[in-house]
Each structure stands twice: as structure tokens, then as C-alpha cells.
Design a protein around this motif. Structure first.
Motif, PDB file in Angstrom:
ATOM      1  N   MET A 163       0.833  -1.053   0.025  1.00 58.91           N
ATOM      2  CA  MET A 163      -0.185  -0.162  -0.075  1.00 58.91           C
ATOM      3  C   MET A 163       0.924   1.342  -0.095  1.00 58.91           C
ATOM      4  O   MET A 163       0.647   2.258  -0.640  1.00 58.91           O
ATOM      5  CB  MET A 163      -0.942   0.004   1.282  1.00 58.91           C
ATOM      6  N   GLU A 164       1.998   1.171   1.020  1.00 54.26           N
ATOM      7  CA  GLU A 164       2.881   2.342   0.813  1.00 54.26           C
ATOM      8  C   GLU A 164       3.396   2.727  -0.574  1.00 54.26           C
ATOM      9  O   GLU A 164       3.700   3.687  -0.920  1.00 54.26           O
ATOM     10  CB  GLU A 164       4.023   2.055   1.901  1.00 54.26           C
ATOM     11  N   VAL A 165       3.776   1.634  -1.043  1.00 52.01           N
ATOM     12  CA  VAL A 165       4.554   1.691  -2.313  1.00 52.01           C
ATOM     13  C   VAL A 165       3.510   2.290  -3.587  1.00 52.01           C
ATOM     14  O   VAL A 165       3.804   3.025  -4.049  1.00 52.01           O
ATOM     15  CB  VAL A 165       4.976   0.558  -3.142  1.00 52.01           C
ATOM     16  N   ASN A 166       2.182   1.866  -3.548  1.00 54.13           N
ATOM     17  CA  ASN A 166       1.218   2.242  -4.367  1.00 54.13           C
ATOM     18  C   ASN A 166       1.217   3.693  -4.108  1.00 54.13           C
ATOM     19  O   ASN A 166       0.782   4.657  -5.160  1.00 54.13           O
ATOM     20  CB  ASN A 166       0.134   1.388  -4.225  1.00 54.13           C
ATOM     21  N   LYS A 167       0.802   4.080  -2.867  1.00 57.95           N
ATOM     22  CA  LYS A 167       0.555   5.594  -2.480  1.00 57.95           C
ATOM     23  C   LYS A 167       1.511   6.353  -3.304  1.00 57.95           C
ATOM     24  O   LYS A 167       1.538   7.376  -3.643  1.00 57.95           O
ATOM     25  CB  LYS A 167       0.279   5.681  -1.028  1.00 57.95           C
ATOM     26  N   ARG A 168       2.728   5.958  -3.095  1.00 58.24           N
ATOM     27  CA  ARG A 168       3.917   6.822  -3.574  1.00 58.24           C
ATOM     28  C   ARG A 168       3.887   7.232  -4.911  1.00 58.24           C
ATOM     29  O   ARG A 168       4.255   8.035  -5.462  1.00 58.24           O
ATOM     30  CB  ARG A 168       5.251   6.178  -3.075  1.00 58.24           C
ATOM     31  N   GLU A 169       3.846   5.989  -5.785  1.00 57.95           N
ATOM     32  CA  GLU A 169       3.679   5.925  -7.150  1.00 57.95           C
ATOM     33  C   GLU A 169       2.383   6.744  -7.659  1.00 57.95           C
ATOM     34  O   GLU A 169       2.391   7.536  -8.567  1.00 57.95           O
ATOM     35  CB  GLU A 169       3.258   4.548  -7.737  1.00 57.95           C
ATOM     36  N   ILE A 170       1.151   6.842  -6.906  1.00 63.99           N
ATOM     37  CA  ILE A 170       0.017   7.651  -7.225  1.00 63.99           C
ATOM     38  C   ILE A 170       0.343   9.048  -7.037  1.00 63.99           C
ATOM     39  O   ILE A 170      -0.234   9.899  -7.995  1.00 63.99           O
ATOM     40  CB  ILE A 170      -0.988   7.085  -6.398  1.00 63.99           C
ATOM     41  N   GLU A 171       1.136   9.368  -6.029  1.00 63.41           N
ATOM     42  CA  GLU A 171       1.395  10.728  -5.744  1.00 63.41           C
ATOM     43  C   GLU A 171       2.416  11.273  -6.701  1.00 63.41           C
ATOM     44  O   GLU A 171       2.296  12.505  -7.182  1.00 63.41           O
ATOM     45  CB  GLU A 171       2.036  11.051  -4.382  1.00 63.41           C
ATOM     46  N   GLY A 172       3.112  10.376  -7.244  1.00 59.90           N
ATOM     47  CA  GLY A 172       4.054  10.897  -8.208  1.00 59.90           C
ATOM     48  C   GLY A 172       3.597  11.084  -9.783  1.00 59.90           C
ATOM     49  O   GLY A 172       3.766  11.889 -10.173  1.00 59.90           O
ATOM     50  N   LEU A 173       2.528  10.130  -9.823  1.00 59.90           N
ATOM     51  CA  LEU A 173       2.009  10.378 -11.144  1.00 59.90           C
ATOM     52  C   LEU A 173       0.910  11.467 -11.105  1.00 59.90           C
ATOM     53  O   LEU A 173       0.950  12.304 -12.179  1.00 59.90           O
ATOM     54  CB  LEU A 173       0.983   9.016 -11.273  1.00 59.90           C
ATOM     55  N   ASP A 174       0.365  11.834 -10.004  1.00 59.70           N
ATOM     56  CA  ASP A 174      -0.292  13.085  -9.991  1.00 59.70           C
ATOM     57  C   ASP A 174       0.314  14.443 -10.413  1.00 59.70           C
ATOM     58  O   ASP A 174      -0.024  15.215 -11.014  1.00 59.70           O
ATOM     59  CB  ASP A 174      -1.075  13.008  -8.560  1.00 59.70           C
ATOM     60  N   LYS A 175       1.515  14.399  -9.576  1.00 56.47           N
ATOM     61  CA  LYS A 175       2.422  15.635  -9.941  1.00 56.47           C
ATOM     62  C   LYS A 175       2.928  15.444 -11.655  1.00 56.47           C
ATOM     63  O   LYS A 175       2.745  16.552 -12.280  1.00 56.47           O
ATOM     64  CB  LYS A 175       3.770  15.509  -9.207  1.00 56.47           C
ATOM     65  N   TYR A 176       3.154  14.335 -11.897  1.00 58.49           N
ATOM     66  CA  TYR A 176       3.562  14.383 -13.326  1.00 58.49           C
ATOM     67  C   TYR A 176       2.344  14.711 -14.355  1.00 58.49           C
ATOM     68  O   TYR A 176       2.526  15.611 -15.307  1.00 58.49           O
ATOM     69  CB  TYR A 176       3.920  12.927 -13.838  1.00 58.49           C
ATOM     70  N   LEU A 177       1.194  14.186 -13.931  1.00 61.32           N
ATOM     71  CA  LEU A 177       0.010  14.623 -14.800  1.00 61.32           C
ATOM     72  C   LEU A 177      -0.334  15.977 -14.749  1.00 61.32           C
ATOM     73  O   LEU A 177      -0.671  16.633 -15.757  1.00 61.32           O
ATOM     74  CB  LEU A 177      -1.151  13.855 -14.339  1.00 61.32           C
ATOM     75  N   LEU A 178      -0.143  16.724 -13.677  1.00 59.27           N
ATOM     76  CA  LEU A 178      -0.428  17.852 -13.640  1.00 59.27           C
ATOM     77  C   LEU A 178       0.529  18.851 -14.379  1.00 59.27           C
ATOM     78  O   LEU A 178       0.130  19.704 -15.080  1.00 59.27           O
ATOM     79  CB  LEU A 178      -0.205  18.424 -12.103  1.00 59.27           C
ATOM     80  N   ASP A 179       1.882  18.637 -14.484  1.00 57.97           N
ATOM     81  CA  ASP A 179       2.801  19.091 -15.154  1.00 57.97           C
ATOM     82  C   ASP A 179       2.391  19.041 -16.574  1.00 57.97           C
ATOM     83  O   ASP A 179       2.536  20.048 -17.573  1.00 57.97           O
ATOM     84  CB  ASP A 179       4.142  18.826 -14.985  1.00 57.97           C
ATOM     85  N   VAL A 180       2.073  17.802 -17.202  1.00 57.71           N
ATOM     86  CA  VAL A 180       1.895  17.504 -18.489  1.00 57.71           C
ATOM     87  C   VAL A 180       0.428  18.012 -18.821  1.00 57.71           C
ATOM     88  O   VAL A 180       0.742  18.792 -20.160  1.00 57.71           O
ATOM     89  CB  VAL A 180       1.797  15.858 -18.717  1.00 57.71           C
ATOM     90  N   LYS A 181      -0.397  18.144 -18.211  1.00 58.81           N
ATOM     91  CA  LYS A 181      -1.834  18.737 -18.569  1.00 58.81           C
ATOM     92  C   LYS A 181      -1.573  20.053 -18.637  1.00 58.81           C
ATOM     93  O   LYS A 181      -2.206  20.981 -19.628  1.00 58.81           O
ATOM     94  CB  LYS A 181      -2.731  18.320 -17.537  1.00 58.81           C
ATOM     95  N   GLN A 182      -0.706  20.823 -17.998  1.00 55.99           N
ATOM     96  CA  GLN A 182      -0.500  22.108 -17.889  1.00 55.99           C
ATOM     97  C   GLN A 182       0.244  22.629 -19.314  1.00 55.99           C
ATOM     98  O   GLN A 182      -0.044  23.594 -19.866  1.00 55.99           O
ATOM     99  CB  GLN A 182       0.036  22.750 -16.630  1.00 55.99           C
ATOM    100  N   THR A 183       1.080  21.873 -19.491  1.00 60.45           N
ATOM    101  CA  THR A 183       1.934  21.908 -20.688  1.00 60.45           C
ATOM    102  C   THR A 183       1.176  21.962 -21.894  1.00 60.45           C
ATOM    103  O   THR A 183       1.243  22.730 -22.899  1.00 60.45           O
ATOM    104  CB  THR A 183       3.296  20.963 -20.760  1.00 60.45           C
ATOM    105  N   TYR A 184       0.274  20.807 -21.758  1.00 60.34           N
ATOM    106  CA  TYR A 184      -0.533  20.713 -23.163  1.00 60.34           C
ATOM    107  C   TYR A 184      -1.795  21.999 -23.352  1.00 60.34           C
ATOM    108  O   TYR A 184      -1.845  22.166 -24.356  1.00 60.34           O
ATOM    109  CB  TYR A 184      -1.441  19.441 -22.623  1.00 60.34           C
ATOM    110  N   VAL A 185      -2.065  22.389 -22.268  1.00 57.63           N
ATOM    111  CA  VAL A 185      -3.457  23.159 -22.514  1.00 57.63           C
ATOM    112  C   VAL A 185      -2.885  24.475 -22.781  1.00 57.63           C
ATOM    113  O   VAL A 185      -3.241  25.239 -23.422  1.00 57.63           O
ATOM    114  CB  VAL A 185      -4.282  23.399 -20.998  1.00 57.63           C
ATOM    115  N   ASN A 186      -1.429  24.807 -22.428  1.00 53.35           N
ATOM    116  CA  ASN A 186      -0.786  26.125 -22.694  1.00 53.35           C
ATOM    117  C   ASN A 186      -0.430  26.125 -24.159  1.00 53.35           C
ATOM    118  O   ASN A 186      -0.552  27.119 -24.837  1.00 53.35           O
ATOM    119  CB  ASN A 186       0.334  26.341 -21.863  1.00 53.35           C
TER     120      ASN A 186
END
Length: 293
Positions: free
Chosen positions: A32-55
Motif C-alpha cells: 500500500m505504501e509503495v502504491n501511494k507513493r507511485e500515485i502521488e508521483g503520477l499526480d504531480k507528473y500529470l499536473l505538469d503534462v496537462k498544464q504544458t498541454y493546455v498552454n
């Protein structure tokens, strides 16, 4: 076999059960701890990619020039209308979560007009039991303990060819609660809005960059769903180990032990021997009764 040996064997069996329970619980908690860390990392990555995409979109159409239409557009060119993806994985599930996921998947694909895809043998096996309509589907195996990341790439490539991408997965809320979710991954792309406006100059052409970023968003969201699924599945294991069926069975064994202990006491006439038993570790409640954290 005399009474003392029976009691000692019973206590050893309880200690083994307690150790196995704690080992499985510890393993599930670490996952569970590993999965939580991976999800948090993907959240940050997706936020950056989405902002680049929309801009990039805003840079192409120009600020204030029909930006809403740009937000709703896709750079990739879907050739098919709709796909429904069930995200499951090995090892097997506990409780009713998988059953609810498959019911949601079956309901969605039964309407017709959509292609079906299942990830993971547990989902396929459960769906086959309920697939009375003989609905055809594509299948990709995925195992949490030895993941084949090529599956994520291959499935994401398939998903990118559809205008509507419904993904059904399990989501962790707490140890006590896991939900079945359905999310349109394609809609998530068009829902992105900029947090701050930036200007980009894209070469050779913006459409190529936007199409690439859309596929990155789809792939990342699929990967995120796999981690969400693993998180929810391991939470169920912890719940079962702590307060579920296994805990109930351990409590039953403890109740039998106490009953057996009282019977032994009644049958022992030698007070000295009874005193020896009562001072033994076998009677100490802390060595047997504290099963959980």
C-alpha cells in the motif's frame, strides 16, 4: 497424548497463526505504501503534462480567441467511438470488490456500441462467469507482483484510438472503504484548464506535440488506475486480516482454547500441578490474546 502436551501444541498453533497473519498484514501494508507513493508521483507528473498541454493549445489559437473550442478539441485523431476497460490484476481479490467492478463493466458493455477490454486474469475469470451475451473482448494479463509494463504501453496505444475511453477500476478511500469508479479518460483531457498562461513556440508543428502529450496523459492515467487498483486490493487484505474472516477464525480458536483450558483445570486434582500450569506462559493472556496491533 497428555493434557500438557495438548495445551502446548494448541498454543504453538495459535502463535503460528498469529505470525502468519502479521506477516501477510505487513506485506499488504508495505505494498500500500509503495502504491501511494507511485500515485502521488503520477499526480504531480500529470499536473505538469496537462498544464504544458493546455498552454500549447492556447499558444496555437491565441489568447482570448475561441479558447473554449480549443480546450474541447483533440489533437489525436480517434478512429473509433468508444472503449470500456476493466482494470484488474493478479493476485486474486478478497471480498466483493471484484464482483462489483465486473458488474459495472458488464452493465457498460451490455448497452452495445462499445469495444471491451479486460486487464488481469481475475477480471476475465469473473466476467466469463457472467457473460451470458457472449460479449467479445480483448484481454491483457497483468500481475502486481511481477508487472509487465509493456501491457500499459500496448493498452494505452489501443485506448488512444477511441473518442470515449471509459475505465472501470477500484479506488482506495480508507481501510474500511474501497469504491468502484468509472472514469472517462478522454474527457479528462478536454477538462484541463491552465493555472497560469505560458507561451510556447512548437516545432515542427503543434499538432504533433499535442498528440504526443494526449497519449502521455492517457498512458499515465491508465498506469495510475493500476496503482489505485493495487492500493484498494491490498487495503481489503489488511481489513480481512485485522477485522475480517481471518480475525474471526482466530477468535474462534481462542474461544476453543479458553474452553479447553477450563476443562483441564476441572480435571486436574493435583493442586501443585494446577499451580504449575497457572504460572506457565500458556496462561498469560498477552502471549495469546493480543492478535492484532
Amino acid at each position: 497424548m497428555n493434557t500438557k502436551k495438548q495445551l502446548e501444541k494448541f498454543e504453538r498453533n495459535l502463535d503460528v497463526l498469529k505470525s502468519i497473519t502479521r506477516a501477510f498484514e505487513h506485506s499488504a501494508t508495505k505494498r500500500m505504501e509503495v502504491n501511494k507513493r507511485e500515485i502521488e508521483g503520477l499526480d504531480k507528473y500529470l499536473l505538469d503534462v496537462k498544464q504544458t498541454y493546455v498552454n500549447i493549445k492556447i499558444s496555437v489559437v491565441g489568447k482570448g480567441k475561441n479558447t473554449e473550442a480549443a480546450y474541447r478539441s483533440h489533437a489525436r485523431k480517434p478512429t473509433k467511438q468508444k472503449i470500456v476497460v476493466l482494470v484488474s490484476s493478479e493476485p486474486s481479490y478478497y471480498g466483493h470488490l471484484l464482483n462489483y467492478m465486473v458488474d459495472s463493466f458488464l452493465k457498460e458493455v451490455s448497452f452495445g456500441g462499445a469495444d471491451a477490454l479486460i486487464i488481469g486474469k481475475p477480471g476475465r475469470e469473473e466476467f466469463d462467469k457472467k457473460n451470458k451475451q457472449r460479449i467479445k473482448y480483448a484481454f491483457y494479463d497483468f500481475d502486481d507482483s511481477k508487472p509487465n509494463w509493456n501491457v500499459v504501453h500496448d493498452v494505452a496505444e489501443i485506448m488512444a484510438g477511441y473518442a470515449e475511453i471509459q475505465v472501470i477500476f477500484s479506488k482506495y478511500k480508507s481501510i474500511m472503504t474501497q469504491d468502484v469508479r468509472k472514469q472517462d479518460v478522454a474527457q479528462e483531457i478536454t477538462n484541463v484548464r491552465p493555472q497560469e498562461h505560458k507561451k510556447y513556440l512548437i516545432k515542427p508543428e503543434p499538432a504533433t506535440a499535442l498528440s504526443f502529450l494526449e497519449k502521455q496523459i492517457i498512458t499515465s492515467q491508465l498506469l495510475q488506475k493500476l496503482y489505485e487498483n493495487g492500493l484498494a486490493k491490498n487495503a481489503i487484505r489488511v481489513k480481512i486480516l485485522e477485522i475480517g474472516e481471518i480475525a474471526e477464525r482466530l477468535s474462534e480458536h481462542l474461544a476453543k482454547f479458553e474452553k479447553f483450558k477450563r476443562k483441564v483445570i476441572r480435571n486436574i486434582n493435583n493442586r501443585k500441578l494446577a499451580g504449575l500450569y497457572s504460572s506457565s506462559d500458556v496462561w498469560q493472556s498477552s502471549s495469546i490474546f493480543t492478535i492484532y496491533r
